[in-house]
Write a protein that holds these residues in place. Structure first.
Motif, mmCIF file in Angstrom:
data_model
loop_
_atom_site.group_PDB
_atom_site.id
_atom_site.type_symbol
_atom_site.label_atom_id
_atom_site.label_comp_id
_atom_site.label_asym_id
_atom_site.label_seq_id
_atom_site.Cartn_x
_atom_site.Cartn_y
_atom_site.Cartn_z
ATOM 1 N N UNK A 1 0.856 -1.183 0.000
ATOM 2 C CA UNK A 1 0.000 0.000 0.000
ATOM 3 C C UNK A 1 0.897 1.241 0.000
ATOM 4 N N UNK A 2 0.604 2.177 -0.902
ATOM 5 C CA UNK A 2 1.456 3.354 -1.096
ATOM 6 C C UNK A 2 0.657 4.621 -0.813
ATOM 7 N N UNK A 3 1.204 5.477 0.014
ATOM 8 C CA UNK A 3 0.621 6.794 0.260
ATOM 9 C C UNK A 3 1.752 7.818 0.315
ATOM 10 N N UNK A 4 1.434 9.056 -0.015
ATOM 11 C CA UNK A 4 2.459 10.096 0.066
ATOM 12 C C UNK A 4 1.804 11.438 0.353
ATOM 13 N N UNK A 5 2.603 12.359 0.926
ATOM 14 C CA UNK A 5 2.073 13.667 1.312
ATOM 15 C C UNK A 5 3.155 14.728 1.171
ATOM 16 N N UNK B 1 9.209 21.788 2.310
ATOM 17 C CA UNK B 1 9.419 21.433 0.897
ATOM 18 C C UNK B 1 9.857 19.973 0.769
ATOM 19 N N UNK B 2 9.085 19.106 1.422
ATOM 20 C CA UNK B 2 9.434 17.691 1.499
ATOM 21 C C UNK B 2 8.245 16.820 1.116
ATOM 22 N N UNK B 3 8.501 15.841 0.287
ATOM 23 C CA UNK B 3 7.505 14.821 -0.044
ATOM 24 C C UNK B 3 7.859 13.549 0.724
ATOM 25 N N UNK B 4 6.916 13.052 1.523
ATOM 26 C CA UNK B 4 7.134 11.830 2.280
ATOM 27 C C UNK B 4 6.293 10.712 1.688
ATOM 28 N N UNK B 5 6.932 9.576 1.461
ATOM 29 C CA UNK B 5 6.267 8.407 0.887
ATOM 30 C C UNK B 5 6.220 7.319 1.956
ATOM 31 N N UNK C 1 7.668 1.369 6.050
ATOM 32 C CA UNK C 1 8.836 2.240 5.882
ATOM 33 C C UNK C 1 8.379 3.562 5.284
ATOM 34 N N UNK C 2 9.112 4.611 5.592
ATOM 35 C CA UNK C 2 8.836 5.908 4.974
ATOM 36 C C UNK C 2 10.130 6.503 4.446
ATOM 37 N N UNK D 1 -1.968 2.047 -5.014
ATOM 38 C CA UNK D 1 -1.349 3.374 -4.995
ATOM 39 C C UNK D 1 -2.461 4.412 -5.005
ATOM 40 N N UNK D 2 -2.532 5.199 -3.948
ATOM 41 C CA UNK D 2 -3.642 6.135 -3.783
ATOM 42 C C UNK D 2 -3.371 7.439 -4.539
ATOM 43 N N UNK D 3 -3.284 7.319 -5.860
ATOM 44 C CA UNK D 3 -3.030 8.496 -6.683
ATOM 45 C C UNK D 3 -4.350 9.155 -7.081
#
Length: 429
Positions: free
Chosen positions: A220-224, A230-234, A271-272, A298-300
């Protein structure tokens, strides 16, 4: 007719010349299977023989695939033979893998990726095999080893291994395996040792989890995006039963008009990973090489899928975007993907887009109709032409009668059949 070219190609990539003094292919009527790779003299099912007219619509057909598969066995199966049925992963798995290699060489990367993706999806949808590993020493009948694990999961696993090692180390490792074990029996661990000798890497972890462990990751994939930092966390979460899989993968971040690739290793069930970017990413493409044998959610957003279709390069990137559009065809963004995909570089995706068109929607009909006519006139693939004819025919619009009549003169059975159906629908109006 392309068998000599296939022999030359496989000899080159394996760094091992065709090992026998001849190669015969014998077609057998009512044969029990697709083929049998007897050393120097392969038996083939009669479906490999087609008329010139049939071949116009065949492209990379079941027949050609079988010819490739049995030929590759002359190295993996005849030159080096599995020690037992339990180790079919050094015979049948490689023959299945060769299918994508030849398609990629002869027809381009998309064709190879499409075949591999098809195999992986068949495996993932076959729930009954989740409890068995690829290499297993307990089975009721040797035919049990000729299953979706050996063929379809194995194909995906070899593709992951090729991606992880890189083509140079991977194919040099296969050559080393063939030279060391020529005219002998071999097990999967001897393949591992050969690849380790060439690559200098310890591959126990890979073979333990993919060859000797049952099942596959469920990811399962999420990101914010954090505007302040100025950071993208996956966030990556594995939800399958049992321990985590070690998953090396590429993550591509598309931001500010450029793509930045990051190589990561997922080692835990959760993991992130955080990445700095100049602006909020347009797309976070996890498993950017599209090689993982896994069920992935993938929650796109649909906006991200639109961007993915137009900017991410691979077959599966575009296929995923088209599938997302098919799920919500009324959305203008979905329509943008489907209309663009009518001219996709790969004919299979063009067919998918044509078949998904909702021609009752006047916006779709107005945008798609002239493109469909153009496809019928000039597409290089007869199956695309036939799909476009079928969609236009269902409109029962006499405006297209000249298009249908012209298509009736095609040498392609698929095109003529679709055109005849379209004319018949008009006649019943």
């Amino acid at each position: 007719g392309t068998t000599p070219e296939m022999i030359d190609y496989f000899s080159r990539i394996l760094h091992y010349d065709f090992p026998w003094n001849k190669y015969a292919q014998i077609v057998v009527r009512d044969y029990a299977s697709g083929g049998m790779e007897n050393t120097t003299a392969t038996l083939l099912n009669e479906y490999v023989q087609q008329t010139p007219r049939q071949l116009l619509d065949a492209y990379y057909s079941k027949g050609q695939s079988t010819i490739v598969h049995e030929l590759f066995h002359q190295w993996f199966g005849a030159l080096v033979t599995c020690r037992s049925w339990s180790n079919q992963a050094v015979d049948e798995t490689f023959a299945e893998f060769s299918d994508g290699l030849w398609a990629e060489h002869q027809y381009g990367r998309d064709a190879g990726d499409a075949l591999r993706a098809h195999d992986v999806q068949i495996y993932l949808k076959t729930k009954s095999v989740d409890t068995a590993p690829m290499v297993r020493y307990h089975y009721r009948n040797e035919l049990d080893m000729f299953d979706v694990l050996t063929y379809y999961k194995g194909n995906g696993v070899l593709n992951m291994l090729r991606n992880y090692l890189g083509d140079s180390a991977f194919f040099s490792g296969l050559s080393h395996y063939l030279h060391v074990n020529a005219f002998k029996n071999a097990e999967v661990d001897q393949l591992r040792l050969a690849l380790e000798d060439v690559s200098g890497q310890d591959l126990h972890w890979f073979f333990d989890q993919w060859y000797y462990r049952a099942g596959h990751p469920i990811l399962d994939i999420r990101h914010r995006w954090n505007d302040t930092t100025a950071t993208e966390t996956v966030w990556l979460r594995q939800t399958q039963e049992g321990g985590p899989y070690l998953l090396p993968m590429a993550i591509d971040i598309y931001s500010g008009g450029r793509k930045q690739r990051y190589m990561v290793r997922m080692e835990n069930k959760l993991d992130s990973f955080s990445f700095h970017a100049s602006s909020k990413p347009d797309l976070v493409n996890v498993d950017a090489d599209k090689v993982l044998v896994a069920v992935i959610t993938d929650h796109q957003s649909l906006d991200e899928y639109v961007f993915q279709y137009f900017h991410a390069p691979l077959y599966l990137d575009r296929s995923q975007a088209i599938n997302a559009a098919i799920e919500d065809p009324s959305d203008a963004r979905s329509q943008e993907i489907l209309i663009a995909a009518l001219n996709d570089p790969y004919y299979g995706l063009r067919i998918n887009a044509v078949s998904a068109l909702d021609m009752k929607n006047p916006v779709i009909r107005n945008a798609a109709s002239p493109i469909l006519v153009q496809l019928i006139h000039s597409d290089s693939n007869h199956l695309v032409k036939a799909a476009a004819l079928s969609v236009l025919g269902k409109l029962r619009d006499r405006e297209y009668m000249p298009v249908f009549k012209e298509a009736l003169t095609s040498p392609s059975d698929a095109v003529r059949s679709a055109a005849g159906t379209a004319v018949g629908l008009l006649d019943r109006n």
